[in-house]
Every structure is written in structure tokens, then in C-alpha cells.
Enzyme design. Structure first.
Site, PDB file in Angstrom:
ATOM      1  N   GLU A  49       8.965  -4.011   0.245  1.00 40.36           N
ATOM      2  CA  GLU A  49       8.850  -5.332  -0.381  1.00 40.36           C
ATOM      3  C   GLU A  49       8.398  -5.243  -1.842  1.00 40.36           C
ATOM      4  O   GLU A  49       7.651  -6.096  -2.311  1.00 40.36           O
ATOM      5  CB  GLU A  49       7.928  -6.255   0.428  1.00 40.36           C
ATOM      6  CG  GLU A  49       8.559  -6.752   1.714  1.00 40.36           C
ATOM      7  CD  GLU A  49       7.961  -8.045   2.231  1.00 40.36           C
ATOM      8  OE1 GLU A  49       7.378  -8.795   1.431  1.00 40.36           O
ATOM      9  OE2 GLU A  49       8.089  -8.299   3.440  1.00 40.36           O
ATOM     10  N   HIS A 272      -0.130  -7.047   4.839  1.00 36.94           N
ATOM     11  CA  HIS A 272      -0.091  -5.973   5.831  1.00 36.94           C
ATOM     12  C   HIS A 272      -1.173  -4.946   5.485  1.00 36.94           C
ATOM     13  O   HIS A 272      -1.552  -4.794   4.322  1.00 36.94           O
ATOM     14  CB  HIS A 272       1.265  -5.273   5.841  1.00 36.94           C
ATOM     15  CG  HIS A 272       2.364  -6.087   6.436  1.00 36.94           C
ATOM     16  ND1 HIS A 272       3.168  -5.629   7.448  1.00 36.94           N
ATOM     17  CD2 HIS A 272       2.811  -7.336   6.169  1.00 36.94           C
ATOM     18  CE1 HIS A 272       4.054  -6.549   7.780  1.00 36.94           C
ATOM     19  NE2 HIS A 272       3.857  -7.605   7.000  1.00 36.94           N
TER      20      HIS A 272
END
Length: 442
Positions: A49, A272
Site C-alpha cells: 500500500e 496494520h
């Protein structure tokens, strides 16, 4: 006897949550990530990402001294988001883009625009050929009604195929990334069983991190706790997987995860948790040949083949569900297009009345006429695009289902071969305690 040499390798993996202008504190978090990686000096860094190439260039400049070799995998409208930084020279790279990755009209999810893929980098670590894979699969937005499950299963299928075909000749294989699957999910079972990859969390000798290795936890400030229901303690969807070869054994000596907010900062590196794994690579040159060991390997292979048959069959069932959904959606698009075309033809017929009846006035208001024509054309264009998209989805699902059918047939034939060979071997070997005696000629 076997001669061994040992090499230590530290691998880092993080989903950076790097959507510009949408993700919170993004510039500050990239500064935090760059500073942390410069200090920790991992051997291999796998980031997901990293959607903006400018952010990748910033990290490359920041990590130029600690990680001189890097590569950014480009794919899709806004990129694949995959980047690798390493101390070892990158000899070759390759990118495979998944054939299915969500729906373009689900813009609020955004997976389709990301160009989800798997990237491969070939490294040389202490004389060993290491093939390092990085990937990011489609997200799971609703576990109870997961409309993306067939797409994620096909992605897992294509991922294991890509690894099996490209890892031939590798001494060490490492896969890191956000798989968006729980440990016991179908896609993970398919990936692990087909490739032989092992989970670092399950194999590590020492662990320091979140409970049960969770990588998305409620203590993270960027996480909405309601989205974790019913998994109130967290979920584990980020992994670092590995396997060795006949030339090298790979051991996981240590694994750790971050635990929410970064040290010295008010917020975490990402939504995360980051993973860090310390591998020990042991090269060896084996000179012994153990027949009993080979027999045990064949028995374990038969068990793994039987398990793989069941898993691939389950995957075929899920893909067939996706096929039925895609066929139904394509039929809906076709029916809507026919209705739009009929409405447009009716409007044209009404517009032709003044031409056929000379001197008659147009009873239909001109503005309404144009608006209705524009609506009909928009319906036709939209449904045509949807028809093309669903046709492409159908072909991808059909292709995956055909491949699975062939693989199941091959595995079943291989399993029958195991069952035929094992009884023959058992007949050749006498029971324990009995020895073959020479026949007395008298």
C-alpha cells in the site's frame, strides 16, 4: 554426514496504509517508517500500500545508505502499492497482475483501481539463490456476506501457481504481504498446501508481539473496533511465509510484531501491525541416503496430496459460486440494456410522428425529449460496459475452474500411484524379527 554453513537474515513486512489525502497522518507516518527502518537495518523490507510513487522515492532516498537496492512494482491505475528494499543486490524482478480484483463500480472499496499483484525479486544471499515474493490480496469487507470471496480464492490460486512455477531452482523462498485471509481460510490452506510454504508465526522458536500474532488489533488508533466484530481481540491477515530446499534449510529463530502506537509517537506506523522475522539459513551437502526416510517422505507426500485434492475441490466449489453470480449479473445487465434500447426506440418513434404526419406538432416537450434520450444512451453505455466486464470475469473464473479440474485429476492419478506403490514395498520388506534364510539344498 552433512556440512553446514549458517546465514542470518532479518525480514520486515508492513501494510503502510498509504492512500494520499485519505489516510491519517500519512506524511508523518512515512517519516516514522523511514527513520525506524534506517535504525533497525533489516536485510529485506517488504512494503504494501505504498500507492504513491513519490512516497516510494522518499523512502528510497531515506534508506539509500541502509538499503541501497530497491524496486517499486507498477501496476493498475494507481499502482500495485508493492515495494521492496534490501541490502542484497536485486538481480531480477517480475510482476504478475491478478486476473480478478473486485469491481470498478465499487469505488468506495477501491481495490479494482489498485491493480493487486504479486511481485518477485531474485536475490543472492550468502551464495544462495533466494526468490522473494511480495503481494497484497483483495480485502474482506464483510465476513458474513463476502461477495469478493471467489475473487480472493482465484487470487490465492494464481499466487500459488506463480510461486510453484517461478520458484524452481531457488534455494530459499520467502513470501511476505497482506493476504487478507485468516490462517484457516480456504485461500491460505490452498496456498500453504500447494507451495509447501510454512508460516513464520507457527514455526518461530521465540515470539514477541500481539496475542496470537494478530496484525490488526483494536488497540490501534486507526482501527474502528466495530469493523473487527466478532473478532474483538484482533485478526491475523499479514504473513511472512518461507521454505527451504535440498541445498538449504530455513529456520525461524525469532518473530515480533508492533503493538499499536510506535515508541515515542502518539500514533502507530499504520493501521496494520508490522512483522519482523529472523531467519537462519543453513546450507548443507548431504552424502547419506536413508531408504526409510525416503519411504516416510513418500507417505507424507501421499497425505499432502490427499489434503490438496480436498482443498482444490473446495476451491472449485467456491469458484463455481462466483461463476453463477457473474452469469446472473451479466444477464441482469443484458436485460437492462434491452429495456433501455426499447425505450430509446419508442422515443424515436414518437419523434418521427411529426415527420410522418405533415403539419402535426410535436406533443413531446423538447427538453424532456433530450433528457430521456440522454438517459437511454447512458443506460445503454453503462450496461454495455458492465456486460464486457462480467464477460471478462466469467472467462477468468472459468479459466481458474478448468485449471483446478485438471489439477484435481492429476492429483487423484498421483494418489492412486502412491496407493499402488506402498503395498508392493510392504510386501518386499519382511516383518521385524524375521530374517530370510537360505534354503538347505538337501
Amino acid at each position: 554426514m552433512a556440512n553446514t554453513d549458517s546465514v542470518s537474515v532479518r525480514v520486515f513486512s508492513l501494510n503502510c496504509w498509504g492512500i494520499r489525502y485519505l489516510c491519517k497522518h500519512l506524511p508523518q507516518r512515512y517519516v516514522m517508517i523511514g527513520d525506524m527502518l534506517s535504525k533497525e537495518k533489516h536485510d529485506i523490507v517488504l512494503l504494501q500500500e505504498v500507492w504513491s510513487e513519490k512516497d516510494y522515492l522518499y523512502l528510497r532516498q531515506t534508506l539509500a545508505s541502509s538499503h541501497p537496492h530497491s524496486h517499486y512494482f507498477k501496476s493498475g491505475v494507481i499502482g500495485s502499492g508493492l515495494a521492496i528494499f534490501t541490502k542484497f543486490r536485486i538481480h531480477d524482478t517480475f510482476l504478475y497482475r491478478y486476473s480478478l480484483n473486485g469491481y470498478p463500480y465499487m469505488a468506495h472499496h477501491g481495490d479494482w483501481f489498485g491493480g493487486k499483484a504479486v511481485g518477485l525479486a531474485v536475490l543472492n544471499i550468502g551464495g544462495l539463490t533466494a526468490k522473494v515474493y511480495i503481494t497484497h490480496l483483495h480485502a474482506e469487507y464483510c465476513r458474513d456476506k463476502d461477495s469478493y470471496l471467489p475473487h480472493r480464492v482465484v487470487q490465492a490460486w494464481e499466487l500459488q501457481q506463480f510461486i510453484c512455477h517461478t520458484s524452481v531452482g531457488a534455494d530459499v523462498v520467502i513470501l511476505g504481504g497482506d493476504l487478507n485471509m485468516h490462517p484457516q481460510d480456504l485461500g491460505n490452506r490452498l496456498l500453504w498446501t500447494a507451495t509447501g510454504l510454512r508460516d513464520s508465526y507457527s514455526e518461530t522458536a521465540e515470539f514477541d508481539g500481539c496475542e496470537d500474532g494478530f496484525t490488526v488489533i483494536p488497540d490501534n488508533l486507526f482501527i474502528n473496533k466495530k469493523e473487527l466484530i466478532p473478532f474483538n481481540k484482533g485478526i491475523r491477515i499479514d504473513y511472512i511465509l518461507f521454505k527451504g530446499s535440498s541445498k538449504a534449510d530455513v529456520y525461524c529463530d525469532f518473530m515480533s510484531t508492533t503493538k499499536g502506537s510506535a515508541p515515542g509517537h502518539p500514533y502507530p506506523y499504520s493501521d496494520h501491525e508490522a512483522l519482523t522475522v529472523k531467519f537462519r539459513l543453513e546450507t548443507h551437502s548431504s552424502t547419506d541416503a536413508d531408504g526409510d526416510g525416503r519411504l516416510k517422505n513418500q507417505e507424507s507426500s501421499a497425505d499432502s496430496v490427499a489434503a490438496l485434492v480436498d482443498i482444490v475441490t473446495e476451491a472449485r466449489t467456491e469458484v463455481k459460486v462466483g461463476l453463477h453470480c457473474a452469469e446472473r449479473m451479466r444477464y441482469t445487465a443484458t436485460r437492462t440494456a434491452v429495456m433501455g434500447l426499447a425505450l430509446l426506440l419508442l422515443e424515436l418513434a414518437i419523434a418521427a410522428v411529426p415527420w410522418l404526419a405533415l403539419g402535426a406538432e410535436q406533443a413531446f416537450p423538447r427538453t424532456s425529449f433530450y433528457l430521456l434520450a440522454a438517459l437511454c444512451l447512458a443506460i445503454l453505455l453503462t450496461t454495455a460496459l458492465l456486460y464486457v466486464f462480467y464477460t471478462m470475469e466469467l472467462k477468468s473464473l472459468q479459466g481458474a475452474e478448468d485449471q483446478m479440474r485438471l489439477v484435481v485429476g492429476s492429483l487423484q492419478e498421483k494418489l492412486r500411484g502412491f496407493r499402488l506403490v506402498q503395498p508392493q514395498k510392504s510386501q518386499r520388506n519382511p516383518p521385524e524379527g524375521l530374517e530370510t534364510r537360505a534354503v538347505d539344498p538337501e
